[in-house]
Write a protein that holds these residues in place. Structure first.
Motif, PDB file in Angstrom:
ATOM      1  N   LEU A  28       0.821  -1.217   0.000  1.00 46.91           N
ATOM      2  CA  LEU A  28       0.000   0.000   0.000  1.00 46.91           C
ATOM      3  C   LEU A  28       0.856   1.269   0.000  1.00 46.91           C
ATOM      4  N   SER A  29       2.081   1.161   0.428  1.00 48.65           N
ATOM      5  CA  SER A  29       2.937   2.347   0.457  1.00 48.65           C
ATOM      6  C   SER A  29       3.354   2.789  -0.945  1.00 48.65           C
ATOM      7  N   ASP A  30       3.125   1.937  -1.924  1.00 45.43           N
ATOM      8  CA  ASP A  30       3.491   2.263  -3.304  1.00 45.43           C
ATOM      9  C   ASP A  30       2.298   2.609  -4.181  1.00 45.43           C
ATOM     10  N   TYR A  31       1.091   2.460  -3.630  1.00 41.19           N
ATOM     11  CA  TYR A  31      -0.119   2.612  -4.437  1.00 41.19           C
ATOM     12  C   TYR A  31      -1.104   3.579  -3.796  1.00 41.19           C
ATOM     13  N   ALA A  32      -1.637   4.474  -4.617  1.00 43.84           N
ATOM     14  CA  ALA A  32      -2.791   5.253  -4.205  1.00 43.84           C
ATOM     15  C   ALA A  32      -4.006   4.336  -4.274  1.00 43.84           C
ATOM     16  N   MET A  33      -4.865   4.413  -3.280  1.00 41.71           N
ATOM     17  CA  MET A  33      -6.033   3.558  -3.222  1.00 41.71           C
ATOM     18  C   MET A  33      -7.288   4.412  -3.362  1.00 41.71           C
ATOM     19  N   SER A  34      -8.262   3.875  -4.048  1.00 43.11           N
ATOM     20  CA  SER A  34      -9.498   4.614  -4.239  1.00 43.11           C
ATOM     21  C   SER A  34     -10.692   3.667  -4.256  1.00 43.11           C
ATOM     22  N   GLU A  51      -3.920   9.118  -0.794  1.00 42.41           N
ATOM     23  CA  GLU A  51      -2.602   9.173  -1.416  1.00 42.41           C
ATOM     24  C   GLU A  51      -1.741   7.977  -1.020  1.00 42.41           C
ATOM     25  N   TYR A  52      -0.770   7.646  -1.881  1.00 45.32           N
ATOM     26  CA  TYR A  52       0.098   6.507  -1.560  1.00 45.32           C
ATOM     27  C   TYR A  52       1.173   6.876  -0.553  1.00 45.32           C
ATOM     28  N   ASN A  53       1.541   8.157  -0.509  1.00 44.17           N
ATOM     29  CA  ASN A  53       2.664   8.564   0.334  1.00 44.17           C
ATOM     30  C   ASN A  53       2.268   9.533   1.448  1.00 44.17           C
ATOM     31  N   SER A  54       0.963   9.639   1.711  1.00 40.78           N
ATOM     32  CA  SER A  54       0.482  10.463   2.820  1.00 40.78           C
ATOM     33  C   SER A  54      -0.926   9.998   3.164  1.00 40.78           C
ATOM     34  N   ASP A  55      -1.512  10.654   4.131  1.00 40.23           N
ATOM     35  CA  ASP A  55      -2.890  10.334   4.516  1.00 40.23           C
ATOM     36  C   ASP A  55      -3.894  11.313   3.908  1.00 40.23           C
ATOM     37  N   SER A  56      -3.459  12.047   2.916  1.00 38.62           N
ATOM     38  CA  SER A  56      -4.381  12.969   2.248  1.00 38.62           C
ATOM     39  C   SER A  56      -5.458  12.188   1.505  1.00 38.62           C
ATOM     40  N   THR A  57      -6.687  12.680   1.633  1.00 39.25           N
ATOM     41  CA  THR A  57      -7.813  12.012   0.974  1.00 39.25           C
ATOM     42  C   THR A  57      -8.527  12.994   0.047  1.00 39.25           C
ATOM     43  N   LYS A  96      -9.740   0.241  -5.981  1.00 38.56           N
ATOM     44  CA  LYS A  96      -8.738   0.285  -7.039  1.00 38.56           C
ATOM     45  C   LYS A  96      -7.394   0.679  -6.445  1.00 38.56           C
ATOM     46  N   ALA A  97      -6.355   0.033  -6.930  1.00 38.04           N
ATOM     47  CA  ALA A  97      -4.987   0.384  -6.570  1.00 38.04           C
ATOM     48  C   ALA A  97      -4.301   0.958  -7.797  1.00 38.04           C
ATOM     49  N   ARG A  98      -3.610   2.069  -7.635  1.00 41.32           N
ATOM     50  CA  ARG A  98      -2.928   2.701  -8.759  1.00 41.32           C
ATOM     51  C   ARG A  98      -1.541   3.128  -8.329  1.00 41.32           C
ATOM     52  N   ARG A  99      -0.548   2.630  -9.038  1.00 37.80           N
ATOM     53  CA  ARG A  99       0.810   3.080  -8.779  1.00 37.80           C
ATOM     54  C   ARG A  99       1.064   4.304  -9.637  1.00 37.80           C
ATOM     55  N   PRO A 100       1.352   5.448  -9.034  1.00 36.05           N
ATOM     56  CA  PRO A 100       1.401   6.701  -9.788  1.00 36.05           C
ATOM     57  C   PRO A 100       2.739   6.995 -10.456  1.00 36.05           C
ATOM     58  N   VAL A 101       3.709   6.094 -10.290  1.00 40.90           N
ATOM     59  CA  VAL A 101       5.002   6.333 -10.914  1.00 40.90           C
ATOM     60  C   VAL A 101       5.200   5.353 -12.061  1.00 40.90           C
ATOM     61  N   GLU A 106      -2.472  -0.326 -12.593  1.00 43.46           N
ATOM     62  CA  GLU A 106      -3.774  -0.245 -11.937  1.00 43.46           C
ATOM     63  C   GLU A 106      -4.357  -1.641 -11.765  1.00 43.46           C
ATOM     64  N   TYR A 107      -5.010  -1.842 -10.607  1.00 47.34           N
ATOM     65  CA  TYR A 107      -5.675  -3.098 -10.312  1.00 47.34           C
ATOM     66  C   TYR A 107      -7.029  -2.793  -9.688  1.00 47.34           C
ATOM     67  N   TRP A 108      -8.025  -3.621 -10.034  1.00 52.62           N
ATOM     68  CA  TRP A 108      -9.384  -3.447  -9.502  1.00 52.62           C
ATOM     69  C   TRP A 108      -9.804  -4.672  -8.694  1.00 52.62           C
ATOM     70  N   GLY A 109     -10.616  -4.405  -7.670  1.00 52.46           N
ATOM     71  CA  GLY A 109     -11.254  -5.489  -6.938  1.00 52.46           C
ATOM     72  C   GLY A 109     -12.543  -5.889  -7.643  1.00 52.46           C
ATOM     73  N   GLN A 110     -13.211  -6.897  -7.083  1.00 53.64           N
ATOM     74  CA  GLN A 110     -14.371  -7.471  -7.757  1.00 53.64           C
ATOM     75  C   GLN A 110     -15.688  -6.778  -7.430  1.00 53.64           C
ATOM     76  N   GLY A 111     -15.727  -5.924  -6.451  1.00 51.66           N
ATOM     77  CA  GLY A 111     -16.937  -5.192  -6.110  1.00 51.66           C
ATOM     78  C   GLY A 111     -17.750  -5.824  -5.006  1.00 51.66           C
ATOM     79  N   THR A 112     -18.423  -4.964  -4.249  1.00 54.38           N
ATOM     80  CA  THR A 112     -19.331  -5.415  -3.191  1.00 54.38           C
ATOM     81  C   THR A 112     -20.577  -4.534  -3.262  1.00 54.38           C
ATOM     82  N   LEU A 113     -21.743  -5.155  -3.138  1.00 53.92           N
ATOM     83  CA  LEU A 113     -23.017  -4.470  -3.358  1.00 53.92           C
ATOM     84  C   LEU A 113     -23.514  -3.798  -2.082  1.00 53.92           C
TER      85      LEU A 113
END
Length: 118
Positions: A28-34, A51-57, A96-101, A106-113
């Protein structure tokens, strides 16, 4: 890499739910999560990110002040705390996980309803 989302369900208007996204195969330290969501017949829309490198949302205007994203690096898990839920929040929620460098990955999860009853 796997992203496993869970925690969805049926809740009444005004209620709360917490979604979890357990991540394996990356740090998680390498990926922004959304979180994104998609309601029936609608396009997938952005909900919030951390953010991947801070707690900014970065919450979308529609959920600002009600939805909160957080990260537990020790558990490699990202959470979405949803409060004051409305019927229009009903959707399948995806993480979703996104490596910004470079190279950007990008990787996606399967979803939850999530269903919010009026």
């Amino acid at each position: 890499v796997q992203l496993q989302a869970s925690g969805g369900g049926l809740v009444q208007t005004g209620g709360s739910l917490r979604l979890s996204c357990v991540v394996s195969g990356l740090s998680l330290s390498d990926y922004a999560m959304s979180w994104f969501r998609q309601a029936p017949g609608k396009e997938r829309e952005f909900v919030t990110a951390i953010e991947y490198n801070s707690d900014s949302t970065w919450p979308a205007d529609s959920v600002r002040g009600r939805f909160f994203i957080s990260r537990d690096s020790a558990k490699n898990t990202v959470y979405l705390q949803m409060n004051s839920l409305k019927p229009e929040d009903s959707a399948v929620y995806y993480c979703k996980a996104r490596r910004p460098v470079t190279p950007v990955l990008e990787y996606w999860g399967q979803g939850t309803l999530v269903t919010v009853s009026s």
